[in-house]
Design an enzyme around this catalytic site. Structure first.
Site, PDB file in Angstrom:
ATOM      1  N   PHE A  25      -7.641   0.119  -1.024  1.00  0.00           N
ATOM      2  CA  PHE A  25      -6.338  -0.373  -1.487  1.00  0.00           C
ATOM      3  C   PHE A  25      -5.293   0.751  -1.530  1.00  0.00           C
ATOM      4  O   PHE A  25      -5.557   1.847  -2.023  1.00  0.00           O
ATOM      5  CB  PHE A  25      -6.516  -0.994  -2.882  1.00  0.00           C
ATOM      6  CG  PHE A  25      -5.265  -1.618  -3.442  1.00  0.00           C
ATOM      7  CD1 PHE A  25      -4.879  -2.883  -3.046  1.00  0.00           C
ATOM      8  CD2 PHE A  25      -4.493  -0.933  -4.368  1.00  0.00           C
ATOM      9  CE1 PHE A  25      -3.722  -3.464  -3.565  1.00  0.00           C
ATOM     10  CE2 PHE A  25      -3.336  -1.508  -4.891  1.00  0.00           C
ATOM     11  CZ  PHE A  25      -2.952  -2.776  -4.482  1.00  0.00           C
ATOM     12  N   ASN A  54      -5.730  -1.439 -12.703  1.00  0.00           N
ATOM     13  CA  ASN A  54      -4.853  -2.288 -11.895  1.00  0.00           C
ATOM     14  C   ASN A  54      -5.815  -3.208 -11.162  1.00  0.00           C
ATOM     15  O   ASN A  54      -6.196  -2.951 -10.036  1.00  0.00           O
ATOM     16  CB  ASN A  54      -4.037  -1.458 -10.904  1.00  0.00           C
ATOM     17  CG  ASN A  54      -3.267  -2.350  -9.925  1.00  0.00           C
ATOM     18  OD1 ASN A  54      -3.096  -3.546 -10.169  1.00  0.00           O
ATOM     19  ND2 ASN A  54      -2.817  -1.770  -8.827  1.00  0.00           N
ATOM     20  N   PRO A  55      -6.245  -4.270 -11.833  1.00  0.00           N
ATOM     21  CA  PRO A  55      -7.304  -5.095 -11.251  1.00  0.00           C
ATOM     22  C   PRO A  55      -6.744  -6.014 -10.170  1.00  0.00           C
ATOM     23  O   PRO A  55      -5.529  -6.144 -10.045  1.00  0.00           O
ATOM     24  CB  PRO A  55      -7.778  -5.925 -12.455  1.00  0.00           C
ATOM     25  CG  PRO A  55      -6.541  -6.123 -13.263  1.00  0.00           C
ATOM     26  CD  PRO A  55      -5.746  -4.831 -13.107  1.00  0.00           C
TER      27      PRO A  55
HETATM   28  N1  GLN Z   1       0.498  -5.461  -6.024  1.00  0.00           N
HETATM   29  C1  GLN Z   1      -0.446  -6.028  -5.107  1.00  0.00           C
HETATM   30  C2  GLN Z   1       0.265  -6.917  -4.128  1.00  0.00           C
HETATM   31  O1  GLN Z   1       0.800  -6.396  -3.210  1.00  0.00           O
HETATM   32  C3  GLN Z   1      -1.548  -6.739  -5.839  1.00  0.00           C
HETATM   33  C4  GLN Z   1      -2.361  -5.741  -6.478  1.00  0.00           C
HETATM   34  C5  GLN Z   1      -3.416  -6.279  -7.336  1.00  0.00           C
HETATM   35  O2  GLN Z   1      -3.906  -7.386  -7.192  1.00  0.00           O
HETATM   36  N2  GLN Z   1      -3.772  -5.467  -8.249  1.00  0.00           N
HETATM   37  O3  GLN Z   1       0.331  -8.099  -4.250  1.00  0.00           O
END
Ligand code: GLN
Length: 302
Positions: free
Chosen positions: A98, A201-202
């Site tokens: 990620f 940050n799940p």
């Molecule tokens: N922020 C992410 C997105 O682009 C999602 C990240 C998450 O699920 N922690 O949607």
């Protein structure tokens, strides 16, 4: 050398490429064109601007074309460059792990505020991170708080390895412990009741919304780092129900949320005994971080 006469300059190549990327639907096409060319030429963007009339060699153009082709196909810039900046530091990136988002810096900032009172205390502060990815959050915290010990887990072995690599590269190697496994499973039992900060940050995207994400996210971020279950809240429930087992009395939990999840996540933390639940906005003004504290008495009973 014979081709020198037909070589395009930096300026010309950037014009063409920005137009091409824009046409392919890449946002910030010009910036992407610049970053990729700077990478190929081994220059910073500033140096690139100073060399606008420099002719680009055929081998450099060939290498550039390949990177531009990948970007046009939706591969994220950070992955192509193999690095991104987070909280002022360079983090190595790898396919399948990620990519940290700028708004997550807000989570780091919030955690630093919560940990501030421990900066000069007499014991070593301890943080646990669930789902560490590249280590952007945990390693940034370790770098900012020179005594902090960080224990992190991630189901993805590539993420665990990358976090450790980033921690070493940024000088926090000895204080960052990342282990492969689900949520709290791989954590040492000796950490129970000893943790000052539980951060995550799940994955928080609703399963049904994943198909509608941009190509960069949907096809290049690991789905396990995105999918928060049917209502997107699965991991918050897991964190809330475990937090009192791991946090020491008065310890804090801090989680990143989707911008429409503030009310639900606050309620989930409160229902599990979270006190002083606060929802904080990111710099775009959207709800982004929820924090809570576990009580002194409650945790001691538990
Ligand atoms: N922020 C992410 C997105 O682009 C999602 C990240 C998450 O699920 N922690 O949607």
């Amino acid at each position: 050398m014979t081709s020198a006469a037909v070589n395009r300059t930096v300026r010309e190549l950037l014009e063409l490429t920005a137009g091409y990327l824009d046409q392919k639907g890449v946002t910030s096409a010009r910036l992407n064109a610049e970053r990729l060319l700077a990478d190929v030429l081994g220059l910073t963007r500033l140096e690139l601007f100073c060399q606008h009339d420099r002719p680009v060699l055929a081998v450099e153009v060939a290498r550039y074309r390949e990177l531009v082709r990948r970007r046009a196909g939706g591969e994220p810039l950070q992955q192509i460059l193999g690095e991104t900046e987070f909280y002022g530091r360079p983090f190595k990136m790898e396919p399948g792990v990620f990519i940290p988002r700028p708004e997550t810096e807000r989570l780091v900032e919030t955690c630093l505020k919560l940990l501030e009172p421990l900066r000069r205390g007499d014991r070593t502060p301890v943080a646990v991170e669930i789902g560490c990815g590249s280590g952007a959050i945990g390693v940034s915290l370790a770098c900012e708080l020179p005594r902090l010990q960080v224990h992190a887990s991630d189901v993805n072995p590539a993420a665990v390895a990358l976090m450790l690599r980033n921690a070493r590269a940024l000088g926090a190697g000895p204080r960052v412990h990342a282990i492969e496994g689900s949520r709290f499973d791989p954590l040492a039992a000796s950490l129970r009741g000893q943790v000052d900060l539980l951060v995550s940050n799940p994955p928080y995207v609703r399963s049904a919304d994943i198909a509608g994400l941009s190509v960069e996210v949907r096809d290049h971020d690991p789905v396990a780092a995105l999918d928060g279950g049917p209502d997107g809240l699965k991991f918050y429930r897991a964190i809330a129900s475990a937090m009192r087992d791991w946090l020491r009395p008065g310890g804090h939990v801090a989680v990143e949320i989707g911008d429409d999840q503030g009310v639900d996540v606050a309620a989930i933390l409160a229902a599990s005994g979270g006190l002083e639940v606060v929802v904080t906005q990111d710099y775009a003004g959207r709800d982004r971080v929820v924090t809570a504290r576990v009580g002194e008495a409650e945790a001691a009973d538990g």
